[in-house]
Enzyme design. Structure first.
Site, mmCIF file in Angstrom:
data_model
loop_
_atom_site.group_PDB
_atom_site.id
_atom_site.type_symbol
_atom_site.label_atom_id
_atom_site.label_comp_id
_atom_site.label_asym_id
_atom_site.label_seq_id
_atom_site.Cartn_x
_atom_site.Cartn_y
_atom_site.Cartn_z
ATOM 1 N N GLU A 136 -2.568 -4.920 13.011
ATOM 2 C CA GLU A 136 -1.525 -5.777 13.580
ATOM 3 C C GLU A 136 -2.025 -6.491 14.832
ATOM 4 O O GLU A 136 -1.673 -7.645 15.083
ATOM 5 C CB GLU A 136 -0.280 -4.945 13.898
ATOM 6 C CG GLU A 136 0.925 -5.768 14.310
ATOM 7 C CD GLU A 136 2.180 -4.920 14.438
ATOM 8 O OE1 GLU A 136 3.018 -4.954 13.516
ATOM 9 O OE2 GLU A 136 2.305 -4.207 15.465
ATOM 10 N N TYR B 142 3.512 8.017 0.874
ATOM 11 C CA TYR B 142 4.213 6.738 0.838
ATOM 12 C C TYR B 142 4.531 6.280 -0.586
ATOM 13 O O TYR B 142 5.241 5.293 -0.779
ATOM 14 C CB TYR B 142 3.410 5.666 1.574
ATOM 15 C CG TYR B 142 3.680 5.630 3.064
ATOM 16 C CD1 TYR B 142 4.429 4.610 3.636
ATOM 17 C CD2 TYR B 142 3.215 6.638 3.901
ATOM 18 C CE1 TYR B 142 4.694 4.576 4.994
ATOM 19 C CE2 TYR B 142 3.467 6.633 5.261
ATOM 20 C CZ TYR B 142 4.213 5.596 5.805
ATOM 21 O OH TYR B 142 4.489 5.585 7.155
ATOM 22 N N PHE C 67 0.845 -1.187 0.000
ATOM 23 C CA PHE C 67 0.000 0.000 0.000
ATOM 24 C C PHE C 67 0.886 1.243 0.000
ATOM 25 O O PHE C 67 1.756 1.389 0.866
ATOM 26 C CB PHE C 67 -0.929 0.005 1.217
ATOM 27 C CG PHE C 67 -2.107 -0.908 1.071
ATOM 28 C CD1 PHE C 67 -3.381 -0.393 0.862
ATOM 29 C CD2 PHE C 67 -1.946 -2.279 1.119
ATOM 30 C CE1 PHE C 67 -4.471 -1.235 0.709
ATOM 31 C CE2 PHE C 67 -3.026 -3.130 0.970
ATOM 32 C CZ PHE C 67 -4.289 -2.612 0.765
ATOM 33 N N ALA C 68 0.656 2.115 -0.975
ATOM 34 C CA ALA C 68 1.404 3.373 -1.078
ATOM 35 C C ALA C 68 0.388 4.511 -1.141
ATOM 36 O O ALA C 68 -0.019 4.948 -2.220
ATOM 37 C CB ALA C 68 2.300 3.364 -2.307
ATOM 38 N N GLY D 117 -0.856 8.380 -0.106
ATOM 39 C CA GLY D 117 -0.326 9.701 0.223
ATOM 40 C C GLY D 117 1.158 9.799 -0.089
ATOM 41 O O GLY D 117 1.626 9.447 -1.179
ATOM 42 N N PRO E 116 10.830 -7.530 14.856
ATOM 43 C CA PRO E 116 12.221 -7.359 15.297
ATOM 44 C C PRO E 116 12.360 -6.644 16.631
ATOM 45 O O PRO E 116 13.407 -6.747 17.285
ATOM 46 C CB PRO E 116 12.847 -6.529 14.168
ATOM 47 C CG PRO E 116 11.705 -5.792 13.552
ATOM 48 C CD PRO E 116 10.541 -6.746 13.642
#
Length: 361
Positions: A310, A133, A128-129, A131, A241
């Site tokens: 998430e 991004y 997803f890109a 705005g 991570p």
């Protein structure tokens, strides 16, 4: 010697008729009884052994490797696996439910490719890109072409509100770019929550027919090293991570019982990152459908989970255990130093100013 002489018996009128009628009634009774027994027996056989009151809408599909012995290269040579020598002793390589945890040194690429390449698979990848991004698309695609499932058919699906800003990137053979225009939301949290819905709709509209596996990734990341077919499995997740060394009590799960994403303090396996999940297309369909429905229920109750999609992803993966878990090598954070257990950083976030790229922060 006995002499035989016929004896003539005189019967009363109607006696023969009464006896015949009796035999007829007995015959009819036996026949009806036999038919009844056969009918009941066949009916019992036709009844299922059990019924499911609440069948699962989308059952979890299991991976089927249609590999013949002849598909292996006769010249394929590799070191013999040693049953008493684990490939890694410094990290967990298998979960308590016997799913492999993929680290460098735990697999042989040549063996993996000999299993998967004969199957002529197509792997889909969504990003997803929205705005600002869109600035990350070029780096994502260029590094993916160097490291992401090289040698396999890959379909990239770019979801964006600015299709005109999608750059032209040279793709290898059997690698395709698909741009899907979506609307923009004012809050980045809303964009995160609506991602499950958009992936779900696209799966139902086209992806079930176009790909065998689907991997949903974040666009603001770069590939740095091999990211290959060792990631393919029925249902795949990646350990976050930031939390792979922590106790589950400190995981940022949703802790409010009113939320559909609620996980108690004494439960949980790993904290999985929302920046990567995937597997067989049917299973990603089940995952996105379940998470989307849970998000809608929360929304009706005026609840927003702690980390949006998430949080719901982690709840789903607690109930439906992944069949393969990727180590933090496959999803690293560039703001962190590389520890000794990470031999290769394969895919990592781009260092950025969130206040600048997330317009409503």
């Amino acid at each position: 010697m006995f002499a035989w002489s016929p004896v003539t018996q005189h019967l009363a009128p109607g006696t023969m008729w009464n006896k015949g009628r009796s035999f007829l009634m007995i015959g009819l009774t036996v026949t009806v009884g036999l038919f009844t027994v056969v009918y009941v027996f066949r009916t019992l056989l036709s009844v299922p052994k059990y019924t499911t009151l609440n069948p699962e809408l989308v059952p979890i599909q299991r991976e089927k490797l249609s590999v013949r012995i002849g598909s292996y290269s006769m010249s394929l040579h590799y070191p013999q696996p040693k049953s008493l020598t684990p490939p890694r002793s410094d990290v967990m390589t298998v979960t308590p439910w016997l799913a492999p945890v993929v680290w460098d040194g735990t697999f042989d690429t040549s063996i993996i490719n000999s299993l998967y390449q004969p199957q002529n698979l197509t792997i889909g990848t969504t990003v997803f890109a929205i705005g600002k991004y869109t600035r990350f698309i070029k780096g994502f695609l260029e590094t993916a072409e160097k490291h992401f499932l090289v040698g396999y058919k890959v379909n990239y699906y770019i979801f964006t509100d600015k299709p005109e800003d999608v750059p032209s990137v040279a793709l290898g053979p059997q690698r395709n770019l698909n741009v899907i225009t979506v609307s923009k939301f004012s809050r980045w949290q809303e964009i995160s929550m609506r991602r499950m819905e958009r992936i779900l709709n696209t799966i139902e509209e086209r992806l079930l027919k176009e790909v065998d596996y689907l991997y949903c990734l974040d666009v603001d990341m770069l590939f740095h090293n091999h990211w290959g077919a060792e990631v393919l499995s029925t249902l795949v997740a990646s350990i976050h991570p930031g939390y792979y060394k922590n106790l589950r009590e400190v995981f940022p799960y949703e802790r409010r019982p009113a939320s559909q994403a609620y996980i108690p303090l004494d439960q949980g396996d790993f904290y999985y990152a929302g920046a990567m999940f995937g597997g067989l297309i049917q299973n990603v369909h089940a995952l996105t459908k379940t998470c989307h429905q849970a998000i809608l229920i929360d929304k009706q109750n005026n609840i927003e989970a702690a980390w949006q999609e998430e949080s719901h992803l982690n709840k789903y993966l607690l109930q439906y255990k992944p069949t393969k878990v990727l180590s933090p090598e496959y999803l690293w954070d560039d703001t962190k130093p590389k520890p000794p257990e990470i031999h290769f950083i394969r895919f990592s976030t781009v260092v950025k100013n969130y206040a600048e790229v997330r317009e409503n922060v």
